[in-house]
Design an enzyme around this catalytic site. Sequence first.
Site, mmCIF file in Angstrom:
data_model
loop_
_atom_site.group_PDB
_atom_site.id
_atom_site.type_symbol
_atom_site.label_atom_id
_atom_site.label_comp_id
_atom_site.label_asym_id
_atom_site.label_seq_id
_atom_site.Cartn_x
_atom_site.Cartn_y
_atom_site.Cartn_z
ATOM 1 N N ASP A 13 0.732 -1.144 0.149
ATOM 2 C CA ASP A 13 0.099 0.138 -0.007
ATOM 3 C C ASP A 13 0.848 1.142 -0.010
ATOM 4 O O ASP A 13 0.300 2.299 0.636
ATOM 5 C CB ASP A 13 -0.964 -0.176 1.488
ATOM 6 C CG ASP A 13 -1.753 -1.526 1.373
ATOM 7 O OD1 ASP A 13 -2.457 -1.680 0.387
ATOM 8 O OD2 ASP A 13 -1.951 -1.981 2.516
ATOM 9 N N LYS A 16 2.486 2.038 -5.241
ATOM 10 C CA LYS A 16 2.959 1.400 -6.461
ATOM 11 C C LYS A 16 2.291 1.855 -7.668
ATOM 12 O O LYS A 16 2.777 1.714 -8.490
ATOM 13 C CB LYS A 16 3.059 -0.120 -6.227
ATOM 14 C CG LYS A 16 4.081 -0.439 -5.045
ATOM 15 C CD LYS A 16 4.360 -2.042 -4.974
ATOM 16 C CE LYS A 16 3.125 -2.678 -4.337
ATOM 17 N NZ LYS A 16 2.449 -2.260 -3.014
ATOM 18 N N LYS A 18 0.448 4.768 -8.541
ATOM 19 C CA LYS A 18 0.943 5.981 -8.948
ATOM 20 C C LYS A 18 2.336 5.914 -9.501
ATOM 21 O O LYS A 18 2.505 6.504 -10.626
ATOM 22 C CB LYS A 18 0.853 6.983 -7.722
ATOM 23 C CG LYS A 18 1.482 8.408 -7.949
ATOM 24 C CD LYS A 18 1.426 9.037 -6.905
ATOM 25 C CE LYS A 18 2.114 10.636 -7.044
ATOM 26 N NZ LYS A 18 1.379 11.452 -7.997
ATOM 27 N N ALA A 39 -3.956 -7.967 -4.036
ATOM 28 C CA ALA A 39 -3.394 -6.650 -4.191
ATOM 29 C C ALA A 39 -4.419 -5.608 -4.514
ATOM 30 O O ALA A 39 -5.019 -5.943 -5.340
ATOM 31 C CB ALA A 39 -1.979 -6.935 -5.134
ATOM 32 N N GLY A 40 -4.035 -4.513 -4.471
ATOM 33 C CA GLY A 40 -4.705 -3.380 -4.859
ATOM 34 C C GLY A 40 -3.855 -2.064 -5.114
ATOM 35 O O GLY A 40 -3.079 -1.643 -4.494
ATOM 36 N N HIS A 41 -4.161 -1.412 -6.373
ATOM 37 C CA HIS A 41 -3.543 -0.071 -6.752
ATOM 38 C C HIS A 41 -4.579 0.888 -6.936
ATOM 39 O O HIS A 41 -5.606 0.675 -7.755
ATOM 40 C CB HIS A 41 -2.707 -0.119 -7.843
ATOM 41 C CG HIS A 41 -1.434 -1.309 -7.922
ATOM 42 N ND1 HIS A 41 -0.645 -1.323 -6.562
ATOM 43 C CD2 HIS A 41 -0.966 -2.281 -8.603
ATOM 44 C CE1 HIS A 41 0.178 -2.256 -6.897
ATOM 45 N NE2 HIS A 41 0.041 -2.776 -7.944
ATOM 46 N N THR A 42 -4.437 1.980 -6.277
ATOM 47 C CA THR A 42 -5.307 3.127 -6.856
ATOM 48 C C THR A 42 -4.487 4.083 -7.744
ATOM 49 O O THR A 42 -3.127 4.593 -7.131
ATOM 50 C CB THR A 42 -5.742 3.893 -5.609
ATOM 51 O OG1 THR A 42 -6.361 3.089 -4.554
ATOM 52 C CG2 THR A 42 -6.721 5.350 -6.040
ATOM 53 N N ARG A 142 1.724 -29.643 -6.462
ATOM 54 C CA ARG A 142 1.507 -29.985 -7.868
ATOM 55 C C ARG A 142 -0.096 -30.524 -8.279
ATOM 56 O O ARG A 142 -0.084 -31.375 -9.101
ATOM 57 C CB ARG A 142 2.385 -31.121 -8.223
ATOM 58 C CG ARG A 142 3.951 -30.456 -7.932
ATOM 59 C CD ARG A 142 4.818 -31.579 -8.148
ATOM 60 N NE ARG A 142 5.071 -32.489 -6.992
ATOM 61 C CZ ARG A 142 5.799 -32.205 -5.957
ATOM 62 N NH1 ARG A 142 6.703 -31.188 -5.899
ATOM 63 N NH2 ARG A 142 5.830 -32.916 -4.950
ATOM 64 N N GLN A 223 1.641 -6.151 -3.151
ATOM 65 C CA GLN A 223 2.008 -6.278 -1.738
ATOM 66 C C GLN A 223 3.482 -5.429 -1.418
ATOM 67 O O GLN A 223 3.652 -4.326 -2.190
ATOM 68 C CB GLN A 223 1.997 -7.524 -1.016
ATOM 69 C CG GLN A 223 0.938 -8.368 -1.261
ATOM 70 C CD GLN A 223 0.451 -9.128 -2.300
ATOM 71 O OE1 GLN A 223 1.224 -9.547 -3.148
ATOM 72 N NE2 GLN A 223 -0.800 -9.103 -2.684
ATOM 73 N N THR A 300 -9.383 -4.738 0.201
ATOM 74 C CA THR A 300 -10.002 -5.404 1.445
ATOM 75 C C THR A 300 -10.915 -4.521 1.718
ATOM 76 O O THR A 300 -12.051 -4.786 2.491
ATOM 77 C CB THR A 300 -8.849 -5.553 2.486
ATOM 78 O OG1 THR A 300 -8.383 -4.381 2.801
ATOM 79 C CG2 THR A 300 -7.801 -6.514 2.051
ATOM 80 N N ASP A 303 -9.562 -0.742 6.952
ATOM 81 C CA ASP A 303 -8.712 0.565 7.589
ATOM 82 C C ASP A 303 -7.171 0.001 7.605
ATOM 83 O O ASP A 303 -7.182 -0.970 8.128
ATOM 84 C CB ASP A 303 -9.292 1.110 8.833
ATOM 85 C CG ASP A 303 -10.339 2.025 8.558
ATOM 86 O OD1 ASP A 303 -10.533 2.403 7.763
ATOM 87 O OD2 ASP A 303 -11.128 2.331 10.037
#
Length: 427
Positions: A13, A16, A18, A39-42, A142, A223, A300, A303
């Site tokens: 967080d 990344k 940006k 994972a999450g990117h704004t 496997r 992450q 997620t 907070d």
Amino acid sequence: MPALVLLGAQWGDEGKGKATDLLGGSVDYVVRYQGGNNAGHTVVVGDQKYALHLLPSGILSPGCTPVIGNGVVVDPSVLLSELSGLNERGVDTSKLLISGNAHIITPYNVTVDKVTERFLGKRKIGTTGRGIGPTYADKINRVGIRVQDLYDESILTQKVEAALDVKNQMLTKLYNRRAIAVDQVVEELLGYADKLAPYVADTVLVLNEALEQDKVVLFEGGQGTLLDIDHGTYPFVTSSNPTAGGACTGAGVGPTKISRVIGILKAYTTRVGAGPFPTELFDEDGEALRRIGGERGVTTGRDRRCGWFDAVIARYATRVNGLTDFFLTKLDVLTGWEQIPVCVAYEIDGKRVEELPYSQTDFHHAKPVYEMLPGWSEDISKAKTFSDLPKNAQAYVKALEEMSGAPISAIGVGPGRDETIEINSFL
């Protein structure tokens, strides 16, 4: 041979999205090499805000080819939903490439993730419940399902049967849940095949040929360093390798082809989920950082836990990733504090420790040793050069650079694409 790795230098967080988006207009390929839709990117472009979960940030840059590498785990329903949402907003997603060797998050992986985390109770890890860990576990055991398996019904059925032989025993006998039908899973997965087909490719070949042709390739980690399965705060980590080495295995590119490794640092520290966090704040300062910084998880919705900058972690990230540069984000959030504490070392059992302890026990007992730096009150969001920053803000950046062990080449002074001070070019 301009191959760059861009990764989080804290617990994720860090901003990344940006940073990747800023470089996106100058690179030919942006590659996600690990993780999944945990994972999450704004990314803010003009007055538009985009929340990306599985897609590389380069999807928003015209002319850039976004790639989901073999090290990523893919939930087809999430991916297709994300693509649809971007298409509805006028974003061209046709250039996306997905590795045929990437593993699929199946419905039973999600079920196992949720029931096992709930079963752990107070000992829970804090997973997102999206099936990421169980999918990586299947990969190592496997019995995983790969994207390419969607195009051979016989192989797909055999693999689902093998996976559910064990999982159904666990679900029914240990967790008192219903067994999952093989046919139902196979039918659902086959339903994604035609929709994903236009994107599936041999991405290892594509990326290596691109580098041979002097194309610029940016490898984007999800992450952060301290969530790495090998090098993070185990067991409170993700199930893959967000560190620089993960880019090579997760994309199929040799380490000799990497020319630069850029770490993204937030001007303070946050983390989501359980686990040790030495500089975490439980007071008004922590709440102010959370409010001003908009610290809520993109994926997620939880907070984020907030604390002051931790130079011990930054030094560790520099070492374990071989960082060549830092991109410092959210400096603007610190505007208004008269003094800003920075953690320069830990106290563990009465002893000063300046490097990250390798022992889990020691890290859990680590107390921050702070150095106070003078703050600033001026609005810095319009700053275009380093000299535009107030003297105290400049001093703060220089202090962090010295403590962290690598030069700071860019500074984020706001969420917008243009709210960045570039000190040294990354390309």
